[in-house]
Design an enzyme around this catalytic site. Structure first.
Site, PDB file in Angstrom:
ATOM      1  N   THR A   1      50.584 -78.493  -6.082  1.00 55.09           N
ATOM      2  CA  THR A   1      49.454 -77.568  -5.905  1.00 55.09           C
ATOM      3  C   THR A   1      49.529 -76.336  -6.796  1.00 55.09           C
ATOM      4  OG1 THR A   1      50.601 -76.507  -4.049  1.00 55.09           O
ATOM      5  CG2 THR A   1      49.040 -78.279  -3.517  1.00 55.09           C
TER       6      THR A   1
ATOM      7  N   CYS B   1      45.744 -76.242  -6.311  1.00 58.12           N
ATOM      8  CA  CYS B   1      45.061 -75.288  -5.432  1.00 58.12           C
ATOM      9  C   CYS B   1      44.079 -74.447  -6.240  1.00 58.12           C
ATOM     10  CB  CYS B   1      46.105 -74.401  -4.756  1.00 58.12           C
ATOM     11  SG  CYS B   1      45.410 -73.087  -3.766  1.00 58.12           S
TER      12      CYS B   1
ATOM     13  N   SER C   1      60.687 -68.482  -8.700  1.00 57.00           N
ATOM     14  CA  SER C   1      59.344 -68.952  -8.354  1.00 57.00           C
ATOM     15  C   SER C   1      58.715 -69.650  -9.549  1.00 57.00           C
ATOM     16  CB  SER C   1      58.465 -67.771  -7.919  1.00 57.00           C
ATOM     17  OG  SER C   1      57.106 -68.141  -7.858  1.00 57.00           O
TER      18      SER C   1
ATOM     19  N   CYS D   1      49.136 -66.133  -1.874  1.00 51.90           N
ATOM     20  CA  CYS D   1      48.031 -67.084  -1.757  1.00 51.90           C
ATOM     21  C   CYS D   1      47.826 -67.377  -0.268  1.00 51.90           C
ATOM     22  CB  CYS D   1      48.355 -68.373  -2.511  1.00 51.90           C
ATOM     23  SG  CYS D   1      49.745 -69.305  -1.822  1.00 51.90           S
TER      24      CYS D   1
ATOM     25  N   GLU E   1      58.217 -78.450  -3.036  1.00 53.97           N
ATOM     26  CA  GLU E   1      56.974 -79.150  -2.704  1.00 53.97           C
ATOM     27  C   GLU E   1      57.006 -80.573  -3.247  1.00 53.97           C
ATOM     28  OE1 GLU E   1      52.274 -79.219  -3.953  1.00 53.97           O
ATOM     29  OE2 GLU E   1      53.278 -77.259  -3.938  1.00 53.97           O
TER      30      GLU E   1
ATOM     31  N   CYS F   1      51.461 -75.523   3.997  1.00 48.78           N
ATOM     32  CA  CYS F   1      50.138 -75.116   3.506  1.00 48.78           C
ATOM     33  C   CYS F   1      49.149 -76.265   3.682  1.00 48.78           C
ATOM     34  CB  CYS F   1      50.231 -74.727   2.036  1.00 48.78           C
ATOM     35  SG  CYS F   1      48.621 -74.401   1.256  1.00 48.78           S
TER      36      CYS F   1
END
Length: 582
Positions: free
Chosen positions: A166, A194, A222, A12, A130, A100
């Site tokens: 996000t 996002c 992830s 991304c 995050e 980001c």
């Protein structure tokens, strides 16, 4: 048989930005170590490659040894809390902030509303980096919502502000928001997921409904990749979450005709390309619908035989351009030389990981002995043919072969910045183009004891230009993996935009040179026909990044077809005009 790659698969914007920042720093760091506060991305293979380049992840600032010479510490795309930032500043380390921008926006929203005494509800995954960073901006007024049930366990709240991680699941976000609205009607809701995440999830759901099976590529640690795997499996579609091509369940996939592939936001292109290439190749092998000619073509590209054929085509083109009698000996020399040099150098480069992620990687690993033996035989045969062509041709070919072999040799002592020709920035593109042009355009007149004329210069420039453009264009396709392994190709050195400008300039120069050649050097009208392959490769250049679903071997083959088109154009001219020109 159908294999479809999602358009949104791979890095991304935030991850790509972070990786580019780190790799840009790595190019100029010298012997210093770069630290990342936590793994830069959730992809073990990429993290390991970065480690080899002196980019080391740490989860605790105390892990950095005392007295270590560090270029700085990277804040990854997930961001960190103010408390962690303060800790880093206290260690007198240079901070490179790769947070980001989308995450930065969420941090700003939280900070603003926490200062106004709002209770901050964060929809996200417990323990996610995050989310941990976002909680740090709430000044103790933050509460995590990982599921709808968490809403019902909330205490009575006065002023409520809601944000989301996000990369949160869009569907789960809407369910939790509905529950929050029901309980806190005056809550201020910010949809901070996002837009890239939304598109990626939407595309996976659509693919899963039309495909027989789904492959999701990415790190098992992830969260966004695991979320994609869960979404793909929702309609009952068999879904396989793999980190690399080696993990593909070949036997299970063989039972499915239509296979969709997507990847998490932290999955680099070189891993995705390997998976797509492996699946497509195996599907093609078992499918009766795939033409055997296409399979043979793919095999020839993969083994560099297509490159050898292209070199032969350019050699015949150069001979026709110089109004020479086309001799098969010189075509054979060009083909054998190119095959030997390409294969030998790729074999050597495999030892240093330079073809990592390439569609040739698995083939070289499985058939190492065959590649080495056939390349040596090709070199011996090319020198033998050179002997048959005369002393001058043999010495010329011997010199070119020596230069080709020396390309990877360590010529300078340890500690020098450039120990081999390969280490010189952009050297591959220039040396490959020069070698092809010399063998195809200069060797034939040298062997025939003919003077080198203006037509020799024009044919040399044409072959050099078209091979150079094709080589750089190939590097544009693999720029991400080149950056990771530290290869200093032209796109890595000057960036994509300047590389595109360079290729545009060279392509235009070739067209002008060929159009003017008949007048300036009184050459044959073949020059007009040779504009065709230049236009072809220019079209490839304009479209190079617009077909993400094409496998790497097909992209390379399409580029190399420019050489075949040059040969066909030259012979078409010969058949039409009989070599007499206009």
């Amino acid at each position: 048989m159908s294999v479809k790659l999602a358009e949104t698969a791979g890095f991304c914007m935030g991850v790509k930005r972070a990786v580019d920042m780190v790799l840009e720093l790595a190019q100029h760091k010298g012997q210093e170590t770069i630290y990342t506060y936590g793994p830069l991305i959730h992809n073990p293979q990429t993290v390991e490659l970065l480690r080899k380049r002196g980019i080391v992840p740490v989860t605790d600032i105390e892990e950095i040894p005392a007295g270590t010479k560090a270029a700085g510490i990277i804040i990854r795309a997930h961001g960190i809390s103010p408390q962690e930032r303060k800790l880093l500043l206290g260690k007198n380390l240079k901070i490179i902030d790769a947070t980001c921008p989308k995450v930065g926006r969420v941090q700003a929203i939280i900070k603003k509303h926490a200062a106004r005494d709002f209770s901050i509800l964060i929809i996200g995954d417990a323990g996610h980096p995050e989310v941990n960073g976002l909680l740090g901006y709430t000044f103790g007024k933050g509460l995590l919502l990982a599921a709808v049930e968490d809403v019902h366990r909330l205490p009575p709240l006065d002023k409520v502000c809601v944000v989301a991680q996000t990369t949160q699941s869009v569907d789960e976000y809407h369910r939790i928001v509905a529950a929050v609205r029901a309980r806190f009607p005056d809550a201020i809701i910010f949809d901070t997921i996002c837009d890239s995440t939304e598109r990626r999830q939407s595309e996976v759901k659509s693919l899963a409904e039309e495909m027989d099976a789904m492959i999701i590529v990415g790190g098992r640690n992830s969260a966004n990749t695991q979320r994609l795997a869960d979404l793909a499996a929702l309609p009952g579609t068999p879904t396989f979450h793999v980190e690399t091509a080696e993990e593909l369940p070949v036997e299970q996939l063989a039972a499915h005709e239509k296979i969709g592939i997507s990847a998490g936001a932290s999955t680099p292109n070189w891993i995705i390309d390997r998976v797509v290439d492996t699946v497509t190749t195996r599907q093609a092998d078992k499918s009766r619908q795939v033409n055997s000619i296409f399979r043979f073509w793919v095999w020839s590209v993969r083994t560099d035989l297509y490159s050898a054929l292209g070199a032969g085509c350019l050699a015949s083109t150069a001979m026709l351009f110089q109004e020479m009698t086309v001799r098969f000996l010189y075509i054979a020399v060009a083909s054998l030389y190119v095959y030997a040099m390409h294969t030998l150098n790729r074999f050597i480069n495999r030892k240093t990981g330079s073809i990592i992620g390439s569609f040739r990687e698995e083939s070289y690993r499985r058939h190492e002995g065959q590649y080495l033996s056939t390349s040596v035989l090709a070199l011996v045969f090319s020198l033998g043919v050179g002997i048959l062509s005369g002393r001058a041709a043999f010495l010329f070919l011997l010199a070119m072969s020596t230069l080709g072999i020396l390309y990877n040799a360590q010529l300078a002592p340890s500690g020098w910045p450039f120990r081999s020709i390969r280490d010189l920035p952009g050297s591959k593109n220039i040396t490959v183009a020069f070698a092809w042009a010399a063998i195809a355009a200069v060797l034939p007149p040298v062997a025939e004891k003919m003077p080198l004329t203006e037509t020799t210069a024009v044919s040399f420039a044409f072959i050099f230009g078209i091979v150079f453009v094709r080589s750089v264009l190939s590097d544009l396709l693999g720029v991400q993996s080149d950056k990771l392994v530290g290869k200093e190709t032209i796109p890595v050195l000057i960036g994509n935009d300047r590389t595109q400008q360079l290729l545009n300039t060279i392509s235009l120069t070739l067209v002008v040179m060929l159009a003017a050649a008949t007048t300036l050097v009184r050459t044959v009208s073949l020059s007009y026909f040779l504009i065709i392959p230049v236009i072809y490769i220019w079209i490839c250049f304009r479209l190079y990044d617009r077909k993400p679903g094409l496998i790497g071997v097909v992209k390379e083959g399409v580029l190399e077809t420019a050489y075949i088109i040059a040969g066909l154009s030259a012979w078409a001219w010969y058949l039409i005009f009989g070599g007499k020109g206009l």
